[in-house]
Design a protein around this motif. Sequence first.
Motif, PDB file in Angstrom:
ATOM      1  N   PRO A  17      -1.194  -0.965  -7.325  1.00 38.08           N
ATOM      2  CA  PRO A  17      -2.533  -0.453  -7.001  1.00 38.08           C
ATOM      3  C   PRO A  17      -3.562  -0.524  -8.137  1.00 38.08           C
ATOM      4  O   PRO A  17      -4.704  -0.905  -7.887  1.00 38.08           O
ATOM      5  CB  PRO A  17      -2.260   0.982  -6.540  1.00 38.08           C
ATOM      6  CG  PRO A  17      -0.910   0.868  -5.884  1.00 38.08           C
ATOM      7  CD  PRO A  17      -0.156  -0.072  -6.796  1.00 38.08           C
ATOM      8  N   PRO A 113       0.879  -1.426  -1.584  1.00 33.33           N
ATOM      9  CA  PRO A 113       0.158  -2.704  -1.529  1.00 33.33           C
ATOM     10  C   PRO A 113       0.617  -3.601  -0.377  1.00 33.33           C
ATOM     11  O   PRO A 113      -0.188  -4.354   0.186  1.00 33.33           O
ATOM     12  CB  PRO A 113       0.457  -3.347  -2.886  1.00 33.33           C
ATOM     13  CG  PRO A 113       0.709  -2.182  -3.791  1.00 33.33           C
ATOM     14  CD  PRO A 113       1.457  -1.205  -2.916  1.00 33.33           C
ATOM     15  N   HIS A 125      -7.671   1.684  -5.800  1.00 31.99           N
ATOM     16  CA  HIS A 125      -7.238   0.809  -6.901  1.00 31.99           C
ATOM     17  C   HIS A 125      -7.824   1.278  -8.222  1.00 31.99           C
ATOM     18  O   HIS A 125      -8.440   0.521  -8.957  1.00 31.99           O
ATOM     19  CB  HIS A 125      -7.633  -0.640  -6.590  1.00 31.99           C
ATOM     20  CG  HIS A 125      -6.954  -1.165  -5.374  1.00 31.99           C
ATOM     21  ND1 HIS A 125      -5.654  -1.615  -5.385  1.00 31.99           N
ATOM     22  CD2 HIS A 125      -7.362  -1.263  -4.085  1.00 31.99           C
ATOM     23  CE1 HIS A 125      -5.307  -1.993  -4.164  1.00 31.99           C
ATOM     24  NE2 HIS A 125      -6.323  -1.777  -3.357  1.00 31.99           N
TER      25      HIS A 125
END
Length: 135
Positions: A17, A113, A125
């Motif tokens: 991430p 993900p 993110h």
Amino acid sequence: MATGTGTKDDPWQLTTPPGTSAYTMYRDDAADPPQLVCQVGSTKLTYDARAIEELHSWLKAQGDWVALGGADEQKPAADGTVEAWGRSPDNPRGGWYGLKKGFRGRFGVYLPPLLEALGLAEVTHDAKNNRMRAR
């Protein structure tokens, strides 16, 4: 988004991430139970493939953002996180989705993900403290 079709010959190319580490993952339906094979450098982790649909269902039931909380198997997972759910006796597997003792953790790092790449979830993110929610 990931590239690849999720087969051994064409694995999904994913990043964690925060975007700091690349890894591959593919689905092995010949295994019993079917597995997700995650290759991170020289380390291979395997997860029960039913985690895709079951994590998505759990996220939908949560109805909002859930912290990822990724942790190694030897470390405790924070309550209410994706990592904690991935090892909880209350999940549909009755415990760990990770299949290889000693390498069963990091569920909250490597599965989000994939769900995002499959269009099943949104993932933040940021540098740390990422979250996800079902689509």
